[in-house]
Design an enzyme around this catalytic site. Structure first.
Site, short mmCIF file in Angstrom:
data_model
loop_
_atom_site.label_atom_id
_atom_site.label_comp_id
_atom_site.label_asym_id
_atom_site.label_seq_id
_atom_site.Cartn_x
_atom_site.Cartn_y
_atom_site.Cartn_z
N ALA A 89 1.95 1.38 -1.44
CA ALA A 89 2.93 2.45 -0.64
C ALA A 89 4.43 1.94 -1.34
O ALA A 89 3.97 1.04 -2.17
CB ALA A 89 3.24 1.59 0.42
N GLU B 148 -6.65 0.27 -1.11
CA GLU B 148 -6.93 0.44 0.13
C GLU B 148 -7.53 1.80 -0.14
O GLU B 148 -8.91 2.52 1.33
CB GLU B 148 -5.73 0.39 1.06
N GLY C 8 -2.07 -0.31 -1.12
CA GLY C 8 -2.28 0.85 -0.05
C GLY C 8 -3.39 1.33 -1.13
O GLY C 8 -3.63 2.23 -1.65
N GLU D 56 0.58 -7.82 -0.99
CA GLU D 56 1.29 -7.33 0.07
C GLU D 56 2.31 -8.83 0.55
O GLU D 56 2.94 -8.51 1.20
CB GLU D 56 1.11 -6.39 1.48
N1 CAA Z 1 7.11 1.42 -4.62
C1 CAA Z 1 7.97 1.74 -5.52
N2 CAA Z 1 7.76 2.25 -7.00
C2 CAA Z 1 7.25 1.12 -7.31
C3 CAA Z 1 5.82 0.47 -6.99
C4 CAA Z 1 6.13 0.40 -5.71
N3 CAA Z 1 5.06 -0.13 -5.15
N4 CAA Z 1 5.14 -0.52 -8.07
C5 CAA Z 1 6.23 0.30 -8.81
N5 CAA Z 1 7.18 0.26 -8.71
C6 CAA Z 1 7.96 1.22 -10.07
C7 CAA Z 1 8.89 -0.02 -10.62
O1 CAA Z 1 9.78 0.47 -9.46
C8 CAA Z 1 9.38 0.93 -12.20
O2 CAA Z 1 10.14 2.08 -11.43
P1 CAA Z 1 11.66 2.38 -12.13
O3 CAA Z 1 11.88 1.95 -13.70
O4 CAA Z 1 12.57 3.29 -11.93
O5 CAA Z 1 12.21 0.43 -12.09
C9 CAA Z 1 7.96 1.47 -11.99
O6 CAA Z 1 6.81 1.84 -11.44
C10 CAA Z 1 7.03 0.93 -13.13
O7 CAA Z 1 7.31 -0.54 -12.97
P2 CAA Z 1 7.58 -2.14 -13.20
O8 CAA Z 1 8.64 -2.18 -14.11
O9 CAA Z 1 7.65 -3.01 -12.24
O10 CAA Z 1 5.85 -2.21 -14.19
P3 CAA Z 1 5.39 -3.39 -14.63
O11 CAA Z 1 4.82 -3.39 -15.71
O12 CAA Z 1 6.73 -4.40 -15.34
O13 CAA Z 1 4.92 -3.95 -13.36
C11 CAA Z 1 3.08 -4.22 -11.32
C12 CAA Z 1 3.62 -3.44 -13.09
C13 CAA Z 1 3.13 -5.75 -11.37
C14 CAA Z 1 2.75 -2.99 -10.33
C15 CAA Z 1 4.95 -4.20 -10.50
O14 CAA Z 1 5.27 -2.44 -9.73
C16 CAA Z 1 5.23 -4.40 -8.89
O15 CAA Z 1 4.56 -5.38 -8.65
N6 CAA Z 1 4.35 -3.23 -8.34
C17 CAA Z 1 4.41 -3.24 -6.70
C18 CAA Z 1 2.92 -3.06 -6.80
C19 CAA Z 1 3.15 -3.56 -4.13
O16 CAA Z 1 3.46 -4.84 -4.14
N7 CAA Z 1 2.24 -2.66 -4.01
C20 CAA Z 1 2.45 -2.97 -2.54
C21 CAA Z 1 2.71 -2.53 -1.28
S1 CAA Z 1 3.30 -2.20 -0.10
C22 CAA Z 1 1.86 -1.51 0.78
O17 CAA Z 1 0.81 -0.99 -0.06
C23 CAA Z 1 1.95 -1.27 1.88
C24 CAA Z 1 0.50 -0.44 2.22
O18 CAA Z 1 -1.09 -1.43 2.50
C25 CAA Z 1 0.26 0.56 2.91
#
Ligand code: CAA
Length: 257
Positions: free
Chosen positions: A63, A111, A108, A131
């Protein structure tokens, strides 16, 4: 468009197309996925779907934390099923789906892949449910599908620790069907989809329905469901065609009727 939806013969291809956000699902993407999936479900010409992510880094990182999570926060407490129907929940979809996991599949994103029937992973893929690191749990089926799919202790490792695993480990624990080089992910998905398209489409759908519905039933109820679906298939033109083709030593020409 956040979801690129293409039709190639009998195959529908859904590409999550937000590579700048590692294909995180924002509200627009969820709505577009819903619309495309309903079209796929209802189009008799389409028999198999493939879901993948745009770019080389990610299938989908879950998400969108900046857009989708605030939306869910606003809506979930009053209306628990706030998301539009998707393969993860709500959509009665018995056509098979293949996840072509070209990179990161987190939260997600994993998922979405779990809601598919077959998972083809790139050697570079990493899969996980981070998450809990956000103070949340997976909300698109992860807490329910993972422990039904892989050993409970491995599901617990993913769900409680939030650390991703690599593609080989995902294969070892039965989370993905196959691991292939990055450039082979989509060709393999197409090849598997073509293989499924050789079979009777109504039979394929009945097999999926029996498998998924059956997992929530007692053995006795499941056997009744199987029996009812078998009886239905025996009344179809495809069954007549499949058996005639076998006897006449030719390829069947299934019509989905
Ligand atoms: N939502 C929105 N934007 C996201 C994102 C997310 N889940 N994951 C990454 N991005 C964006 C970052 O904000 C970044 O954008 P900007 O350049 O504008 O800042 C871009 O994607 C690249 O990401 P990173 O700079 O963070 O890249 P990285 O290589 O350093 O790290 C990563 C990659 C490990 C995937 C890290 O981005 C991360 O941990 N992302 C979050 C993943 C996460 O927590 N997912 C679960 C979401 S909640 C969910 O999914 C609930 C559900 O069950 C439905």
């Amino acid at each position: 468009m956040a979801i690129d939806y293409q039709k190639e013969g009998r195959i529908a291809i859904f590409t999550i197309n937000r590579p700048e956000a590692l294909n995180a699902m924002n509200v627009q993407a969820a709505r577009e996925l819903h619309q495309a999936m309903v079209d796929f479900r209802d189009d008799p010409e389409l028999w198999v779907g493939i879901i993948t992510g745009a770019g080389e880094r990610a299938f989908c990182v879950g998400a969108d934390i900046k857009d989708m999570l605030p939306f869910l926060k606003e809506h979930l407490q009053n209306r628990p099923w706030a998301m539009p129907d998707t393969p993860m929940r709500g959509l009665e979809l018995w056509k098979p789906l293949i996840a072509a996991i070209n990179g990161l599949a987190l939260g997600g994103g994993l998922e979405i892949a779990l809601a598919c029937d077959l998972r083809i992973a790139s050697e570079k893929a990493r899969l996980g449910t981070p998450e809990v690191m956000l103070g949340l749990i997976p909300g698109w089926g992860g807490t329910q599908r993972l422990p039904r799919m892989i050993p409970q202790c491995k599901a617990a490792e993913l769900l409680l620790m939030g650390k991703p695993i690599d593609a080989q480990e995902a294969y070892r624990i039965g989370l993905v069907n196959i691991v292939v080089p990055p450039e082979a992910v989509m060709p393999t998905a197409r090849e598997w989809a073509e293989t499924i398209c050789q079979a009777g489409p109504l039979a394929v759908r009945a097999a999926k329905e029996a498998m998924l519905r059956g997992s929530g039933l007692t053995l006795e109820e499941g056997l009744r469901l199987e029996n009812a679906l078998e009886a239905y298939l025996m009344g179809t033109e495809d069954f007549a065609e499949g058996t005639s083709a076998f006897i006449e030593k030719r390829k069947p020409n299934f019509k989905g009727k």
